[in-house]
Design a protein around this motif. Structure first.
Motif, short mmCIF file in Angstrom:
data_model
loop_
_atom_site.label_atom_id
_atom_site.label_comp_id
_atom_site.label_asym_id
_atom_site.label_seq_id
_atom_site.Cartn_x
_atom_site.Cartn_y
_atom_site.Cartn_z
N ASP A 37 0.98 -1.28 -0.17
CA ASP A 37 -0.03 -0.22 0.05
C ASP A 37 1.04 1.51 -0.09
O ASP A 37 0.60 2.24 -0.86
CB ASP A 37 -1.36 -0.09 1.18
N THR A 38 1.83 1.07 0.91
CA THR A 38 2.84 3.07 0.95
C THR A 38 3.82 2.46 -0.35
O THR A 38 4.41 3.04 -0.54
CB THR A 38 3.36 2.65 2.00
N LEU A 39 4.28 1.12 -0.93
CA LEU A 39 4.59 1.30 -2.23
C LEU A 39 4.76 2.13 -3.20
O LEU A 39 3.70 1.88 -3.71
CB LEU A 39 5.66 -0.32 -2.30
N THR B 37 12.78 -1.79 -0.46
CA THR B 37 11.72 -1.43 0.12
C THR B 37 10.82 -2.61 -0.67
O THR B 37 9.21 -3.25 0.72
CB THR B 37 10.78 0.18 -0.45
N MET B 38 10.77 -3.14 -1.50
CA MET B 38 10.20 -3.88 -2.27
C MET B 38 10.94 -5.35 -1.54
O MET B 38 9.62 -6.05 -1.30
CB MET B 38 9.92 -4.07 -3.67
N ILE B 39 11.12 -5.67 -0.95
CA ILE B 39 12.21 -6.51 -0.67
C ILE B 39 11.31 -6.49 0.50
O ILE B 39 10.43 -7.55 0.86
CB ILE B 39 13.09 -6.95 -0.26
N ALA B 40 11.29 -5.68 1.45
CA ALA B 40 10.33 -5.75 2.87
C ALA B 40 9.21 -5.48 2.20
O ALA B 40 8.12 -6.02 3.79
CB ALA B 40 11.01 -4.13 3.40
N ALA B 41 8.15 -4.90 1.68
CA ALA B 41 7.10 -5.44 1.47
C ALA B 41 6.85 -6.34 1.15
O ALA B 41 5.37 -7.00 1.87
CB ALA B 41 6.68 -4.41 -0.19
N MET B 42 7.15 -7.51 0.65
CA MET B 42 7.04 -9.10 0.19
C MET B 42 6.96 -9.88 1.24
O MET B 42 6.59 -10.54 0.92
CB MET B 42 7.89 -8.98 -0.87
N ALA B 43 7.83 -9.26 2.02
CA ALA B 43 8.13 -9.98 3.50
C ALA B 43 7.16 -10.04 4.23
O ALA B 43 6.56 -10.60 5.20
CB ALA B 43 9.18 -9.54 4.80
N ASN B 44 6.83 -8.85 4.56
CA ASN B 44 4.85 -7.98 5.08
C ASN B 44 4.02 -8.71 4.46
O ASN B 44 3.18 -9.42 5.01
CB ASN B 44 5.10 -7.32 5.53
N PHE B 45 4.15 -8.67 3.54
CA PHE B 45 2.32 -9.42 2.70
C PHE B 45 2.33 -11.02 3.04
O PHE B 45 1.70 -11.31 2.86
CB PHE B 45 3.22 -8.78 1.10
#
Length: 509
Positions: free
Chosen positions: A209-211, A258-266
């Protein structure tokens, strides 16, 4: 009348006699005969002892992988059966208002399943080693022991254990705290209770959502991740290891980390940040892979700078560049030179790490490479099947800007958005630079001032790009003029030579 003291005295004498007899038995009986007698003794006890015991060790096999059953049982007992234990172990968890209680070592609790009672006990087998041994001390072996009546063997082995494992995994998924791992240097692997990976709590707040990314592209990636997470049966049916590779490439500041962090949280996965320059050889690389858990993302950032992974595939030009870099400390450090010279990890070893036989150990893993220069990578490293999905992280577009404007300013629309849209189409600026310009510089700076600051930065970037383009054109024109002048001088010299040669011929005639 026999007193209690006399009774305990008799029991003590009997125990001492039995211990003395056992010592004589072990000392004077040959090993073969001793094993034969012990076997019959166990059988005799088994006929009289009506209970069965099952042991679940923490480490299975040759310490190549952790026993998932042990972890599931630990979670199950912590959530249910340990509520009836008399000795508990208390642990504090970050962001939790209460302590987490679990069953302590050498403790026993009673559980019940369909009217049948079972007993769980925990213990630690302390490893013994000589004080003067040069070998590293082995780790203590922890285990759970399940005891039940033999008449309930079918119920316990067929239904109860499966029930415990399912419940334990569900508890783990509900209470699981994501972790960020980094690999330790191999020189530290063999200290007491040392580990190949160190970790901290993964608390990166990035989400899809924040990416800052185009919505269609973002939805495509999210759908691909969901398909992977639900695809265990599909991967088994087609005969592939349950893993997927992502290549994130683009200029610095475009949001790859940031994409990697979003993938991990998703996905609710752990992240393993693998630093290749500290890995000595391919064998250590495989050991690190074995120690990673399922439901994880293995990341190698800036892989083009980590090591020289092209093997024997260097061109003559690249060999020449490498020779030049040996004398240039800055270039050498840019490619991890001082550290990578000690590493013997090869391209072949990394390829096997990604999709070789060892990559099938475990499952549900995502491997992510990031790079600023995708053209530098060996084609075998990023081909489809290894890096299944290539994602270009590009400069900020208007859709990405709207996400950043909402994140930083809380605005969905503004009259200045039209100007920002036009300037973003005319110049290149990374999402990191856009975000920095949108961030309020003081508490009293409003959204309009922030947007005006961004517009000013975009205009400056546009002007800088124009000047750079003009300078490049001038350099090209100057180079072309110099080439023409050189050609003209060569032509003049050639004409002079022809005239001179004609004059010589006339003179001879």
């Amino acid at each position: 009348m026999t007193t209690a003291f006399e009774l305990w005295s008799h029991l003590g004498s009997v125990a001492a006699g039995l211990m003395f007899a056992w010592a004589l038995f072990k000392q004077y009986f040959p090993p073969q005969l001793r094993a034969y007698i012990e076997g019959y003794a166990h059988k005799a006890i088994g006929h009289a002892y009506p209970y069965i015991q099952i042991t679940f060790p923490e480490i299975s096999g040759e310490r190549l992988e952790r026993c998932e059953a042990y972890s599931a049982i630990q979670n199950y007992l912590s959530a249910s059966a340990s509520a009836r234990a008399t000795r508990l172990k208390a642990e504090s968890v970050k962001d939790s208002k209460s302590l987490v209680l679990s069953m302590d070592e050498n403790e026993e609790v009673v559980d019940e399943f369909e009217g049948v009672k079972v007993w769980w006990s925990s213990s630690v087998a302390v490893s013994r080693i000589s004080m003067f041994s040069l070998q590293p001390p082995p780790e203590d072996r922890r285990l759970y022991r399940l005891t039940f009546h033999r008449s309930h063997r079918e119920l316990i082995t067929g239904s109860y254990i499966k029930y415990v494992l399912v419940k334990g995994k569900a508890v783990a998924a509900e209470n699981r705290q994501r972790k960020l791992f980094t690999n330790n240097p191999s020189s530290n692997w063999y200290y007491y209770k040392a580990s190949k990976w160190s970790h901290v709590a993964f608390e990166h707040p990035a989400t899809f959502d924040t990416l800052a990314m185009e919505p269609n592209k973002k939805s495509e990636i999210m759908n691909d991740l969901l398909k992977f997470r639900r695809g265990k049966e599909y991967y088994e049916r087609i005969g592939k290891a349950w893993k997927r590779g992502y290549l994130l490439y683009g200029p610095p500041g475009t949001g790859k980390s940031t994409m990697i962090a979003a993938m991990a949280n998703f996905l609710n996965y752990d992240v393993y940040d693998l630093e290749l320059t500290t890995v000595k050889d391919n064998t250590e690389l495989r050991k690190l892979l074995i120690e990673t858990s399922a439901k994880s993302i293995i990341v190698i950032e800036d892989i083009d700078c980590s090591l020289d992974l092209t093997g024997q595939r260097k061109t003559k030009k690249r060999k020449k560049d490498d020779d030049e870099e040996k004398a240039d400390a800055v270039k050498r450090m840019a490619k991890g030179g001082e550290e990578s010279k000690d590493s013997k990890v090869t391209l072949s070893g990394l390829l096997n790490f990604i999709d070789g036989l060892w990559s099938a150990c475990g499952g549900e893993r995502i491997i992510v490479f990031t790079t600023n220069f995708v053209e530098r990578l060996d084609p075998a490293l990023i081909r489809r099947g290894r890096m299944d999905k290539h994602i270009e992280m590009s400069y900020c577009c208007f859709e990405s800007f709207k996400v950043l404007a909402w994140n930083y300013l809380g605005v969905e629309s503004h009259p200045l958005f039209a100007t920002v849209r036009r300037l973003l189409a005319e110049t290149k600026m990374t999402p990191a630079d856009v975000a920095e310009n949108l961030m309020p510089k003081s508490d009293d700076e409003n959204e309009e001032a922030c947007l005006e600051g961004l517009i000013e930065a975009l205009q400056k970037a546009k002007e800088d790009a124009r000047k750079k383009s003009e300078e490049e054109e001038e350099e090209k024109a100057a180079a072309a003029g110099e080439a023409e002048a050189t050609a003209a001088r060569a032509m003049t010299w050639e004409e002079g030579q022809l005239k001179l040669s004609g004059m010589k011929e006339n003179a001879m005639h």
